[in-house]
Write a protein that holds these residues in place. Structure first.
Motif, PDB file in Angstrom:
ATOM      1  N   MET A   1      31.115 -49.212  -1.262  1.00 44.95           N
ATOM      2  CA  MET A   1      31.667 -48.979  -0.091  1.00 44.95           C
ATOM      3  C   MET A   1      33.267 -48.818  -0.110  1.00 44.95           C
ATOM      4  O   MET A   1      33.649 -49.966  -0.669  1.00 44.95           O
ATOM      5  N   GLU A   2      33.876 -47.778   0.063  1.00 46.32           N
ATOM      6  CA  GLU A   2      35.400 -48.174  -0.100  1.00 46.32           C
ATOM      7  C   GLU A   2      35.998 -48.259   1.128  1.00 46.32           C
ATOM      8  O   GLU A   2      35.966 -47.704   2.311  1.00 46.32           O
ATOM      9  N   ARG A   3      36.979 -49.248   1.129  1.00 47.03           N
ATOM     10  CA  ARG A   3      37.780 -49.876   2.193  1.00 47.03           C
ATOM     11  C   ARG A   3      39.182 -49.383   1.946  1.00 47.03           C
ATOM     12  O   ARG A   3      39.884 -49.918   1.585  1.00 47.03           O
ATOM     13  N   LEU A   4      39.434 -48.238   2.722  1.00 49.99           N
ATOM     14  CA  LEU A   4      40.790 -47.564   2.145  1.00 49.99           C
ATOM     15  C   LEU A   4      41.587 -47.656   3.431  1.00 49.99           C
ATOM     16  O   LEU A   4      41.057 -47.229   4.495  1.00 49.99           O
ATOM     17  N   LEU A   5      42.837 -47.993   3.397  1.00 48.11           N
ATOM     18  CA  LEU A   5      43.975 -48.067   4.405  1.00 48.11           C
ATOM     19  C   LEU A   5      45.239 -47.426   3.883  1.00 48.11           C
ATOM     20  O   LEU A   5      45.735 -47.984   2.782  1.00 48.11           O
ATOM     21  N   VAL A   6      45.650 -46.627   4.367  1.00 48.97           N
ATOM     22  CA  VAL A   6      46.885 -45.941   3.902  1.00 48.97           C
ATOM     23  C   VAL A   6      47.787 -45.797   5.294  1.00 48.97           C
ATOM     24  O   VAL A   6      47.694 -45.348   6.219  1.00 48.97           O
ATOM     25  N   LEU A   7      49.164 -46.568   4.851  1.00 50.83           N
ATOM     26  CA  LEU A   7      50.204 -46.448   5.775  1.00 50.83           C
ATOM     27  C   LEU A   7      51.177 -45.638   5.411  1.00 50.83           C
ATOM     28  O   LEU A   7      51.459 -45.649   4.265  1.00 50.83           O
ATOM     29  N   VAL A   8      51.651 -44.885   6.424  1.00 53.01           N
ATOM     30  CA  VAL A   8      52.880 -44.122   6.075  1.00 53.01           C
ATOM     31  C   VAL A   8      53.965 -44.140   7.169  1.00 53.01           C
ATOM     32  O   VAL A   8      53.611 -43.966   8.405  1.00 53.01           O
ATOM     33  N   ARG A   9      55.158 -44.310   6.852  1.00 52.47           N
ATOM     34  CA  ARG A   9      56.481 -44.346   7.784  1.00 52.47           C
ATOM     35  C   ARG A   9      56.674 -42.994   7.970  1.00 52.47           C
ATOM     36  O   ARG A   9      56.654 -42.107   7.020  1.00 52.47           O
ATOM     37  N   HIS A  10      56.967 -42.603   9.133  1.00 57.04           N
ATOM     38  CA  HIS A  10      57.182 -41.363   9.642  1.00 57.04           C
ATOM     39  C   HIS A  10      58.498 -40.437   8.935  1.00 57.04           C
ATOM     40  O   HIS A  10      59.100 -41.231   7.974  1.00 57.04           O
ATOM     41  N   GLY A  11      58.717 -39.199   8.681  1.00 59.53           N
ATOM     42  CA  GLY A  11      59.568 -38.405   8.074  1.00 59.53           C
ATOM     43  C   GLY A  11      60.970 -38.962   8.645  1.00 59.53           C
ATOM     44  O   GLY A  11      61.082 -39.359   9.732  1.00 59.53           O
ATOM     45  N   GLN A  12      62.045 -38.564   8.094  1.00 63.52           N
ATOM     46  CA  GLN A  12      63.351 -38.713   8.619  1.00 63.52           C
ATOM     47  C   GLN A  12      63.349 -38.281   9.958  1.00 63.52           C
ATOM     48  O   GLN A  12      63.046 -36.953  10.145  1.00 63.52           O
ATOM     49  N   SER A  13      63.934 -38.847  10.731  1.00 60.75           N
ATOM     50  CA  SER A  13      63.944 -38.230  12.106  1.00 60.75           C
ATOM     51  C   SER A  13      65.649 -37.828  12.417  1.00 60.75           C
ATOM     52  O   SER A  13      66.513 -38.246  11.573  1.00 60.75           O
ATOM     53  N   GLU A  14      65.928 -37.274  13.484  1.00 61.08           N
ATOM     54  CA  GLU A  14      67.060 -36.633  13.771  1.00 61.08           C
ATOM     55  C   GLU A  14      68.131 -37.924  13.990  1.00 61.08           C
ATOM     56  O   GLU A  14      69.222 -37.779  13.655  1.00 61.08           O
ATOM     57  N   ARG A 151      37.569 -45.216   6.236  1.00 62.97           N
ATOM     58  CA  ARG A 151      38.954 -44.662   5.492  1.00 62.97           C
ATOM     59  C   ARG A 151      39.970 -44.246   6.445  1.00 62.97           C
ATOM     60  O   ARG A 151      39.626 -43.140   7.229  1.00 62.97           O
ATOM     61  N   ILE A 152      41.001 -45.127   6.664  1.00 67.51           N
ATOM     62  CA  ILE A 152      41.775 -44.852   7.921  1.00 67.51           C
ATOM     63  C   ILE A 152      43.262 -44.703   7.270  1.00 67.51           C
ATOM     64  O   ILE A 152      43.776 -45.292   6.298  1.00 67.51           O
ATOM     65  N   LEU A 153      43.929 -43.813   8.063  1.00 64.64           N
ATOM     66  CA  LEU A 153      45.423 -43.301   7.671  1.00 64.64           C
ATOM     67  C   LEU A 153      46.234 -43.729   8.857  1.00 64.64           C
ATOM     68  O   LEU A 153      45.657 -43.369  10.118  1.00 64.64           O
ATOM     69  N   VAL A 154      47.377 -44.322   8.757  1.00 65.70           N
ATOM     70  CA  VAL A 154      48.166 -44.800   9.727  1.00 65.70           C
ATOM     71  C   VAL A 154      49.538 -44.383   9.572  1.00 65.70           C
ATOM     72  O   VAL A 154      50.108 -44.540   8.666  1.00 65.70           O
ATOM     73  N   SER A 155      49.966 -43.617  10.740  1.00 66.44           N
ATOM     74  CA  SER A 155      51.277 -42.996  10.631  1.00 66.44           C
ATOM     75  C   SER A 155      52.123 -43.651  11.698  1.00 66.44           C
ATOM     76  O   SER A 155      51.855 -43.703  12.770  1.00 66.44           O
ATOM     77  N   ALA A 156      53.047 -44.547  11.433  1.00 72.70           N
ATOM     78  CA  ALA A 156      53.878 -45.334  12.206  1.00 72.70           C
ATOM     79  C   ALA A 156      55.309 -45.401  11.839  1.00 72.70           C
ATOM     80  O   ALA A 156      55.951 -44.656  11.386  1.00 72.70           O
ATOM     81  N   HIS A 157      55.658 -46.663  11.938  1.00 73.76           N
ATOM     82  CA  HIS A 157      57.178 -46.900  11.752  1.00 73.76           C
ATOM     83  C   HIS A 157      57.793 -48.189  10.998  1.00 73.76           C
ATOM     84  O   HIS A 157      56.781 -48.845  10.688  1.00 73.76           O
ATOM     85  N   GLY A 158      58.922 -48.270  10.711  1.00 77.33           N
ATOM     86  CA  GLY A 158      59.474 -48.926   9.610  1.00 77.33           C
ATOM     87  C   GLY A 158      58.991 -50.494  10.051  1.00 77.33           C
ATOM     88  O   GLY A 158      58.363 -51.139   9.152  1.00 77.33           O
TER      89      GLY A 158
END
Length: 205
Positions: A1-14, A151-158
């Motif tokens: 069983m794969e327990r995958l968590l990927v965290l990504v801070r959003h791309g550069q904002s204005e 398998r979870i992808l999270v797009s959030a903030h610093g």
């Protein structure tokens, strides 16, 4: 069983580009931010990582980053949006240029607001307060899914991601405050059945 968590801070904002305190305001991504989000999606696709669900905040820059990543990956994941994952609220500093804030309040005071764990700016949140908002949501909504094999992808903030990383990696407040998170850069965790880290890949390193 794969327990995958990927965290990504959003791309550069204005507002990142203009060096403004952003918090819960809703600026869009810059051209560079769009490229960063697309590159993150391409990278995850090249790594052959697959996901079951995605989580993001209630703010445009994180949502758009997730949408662009999905375009590149060719996916259409179920998405949960929640303000529990929002950036730290900077209160009265929101919308202020960071250099102007230093002139108005003094270099040392602004540094304390930005880099102390439990001292909030006027009307805003400290990192401790942000963690107290983010972590219960993570513990009840996201982590159980990962431990169950989703398998979870999270797009959030610093700062919302700093709170998660602090818990996942068992860091002290001093350690997490020194952790810089690049915009649009995935951090990949594989966890064991108790939530311990089996493997971590930080694509910024």
């Amino acid at each position: 069983m794969e327990r995958l968590l990927v965290l990504v801070r959003h791309g550069q904002s204005e507002w990142n580009l203009k060096n403004l305190f952003t918090g819960w305001k809703n600026p869009d991504l810059t051209e560079q931010g769009v490229k960063e989000a697309r590159t993150a999606g391409q990278t995850l696709k090249e790594m052959k990582l697959e996901f079951d669900e995605a989580f993001t905040s209630d703010l445009l820059r994180a949502q758009k980053t997730l949408d662009l990543m999905q375009e590149e990956m060719g996916t259409d994941l179920p998405i949960t949006r929640d303000q529990a994952l929002n950036e730290r609220d900077y209160g009265d500093l929101t919308g202020m240029n960071k250099d102007e804030a230093r002139k108005q309040f003094g270099e040392e005071q602004v540094h304390i607001w930005r880099r102390s764990f439990d001292v909030p700016p006027p009307g805003g949140e400290s990192l401790k307060m942000t963690a107290e908002r983010v972590l219960p949501y993570f513990d009840t909504e996201i982590l159980p899914r990962v431990l169950a094999g989703k398998r979870i992808l999270v797009s959030a903030h610093g700062n919302s991601l700093r709170a998660l990383i602090m818990q996942l990696e068992g860091l002290t407040p001093e350690q997490i405050l020194k952790r810089e998170l690049g915009t649009g850069t995935p951090i990949i965790y594989r966890l064991d059945e108790e939530g311990g880290i089996v493997e971590k890949i930080d694509l910024a390193e």
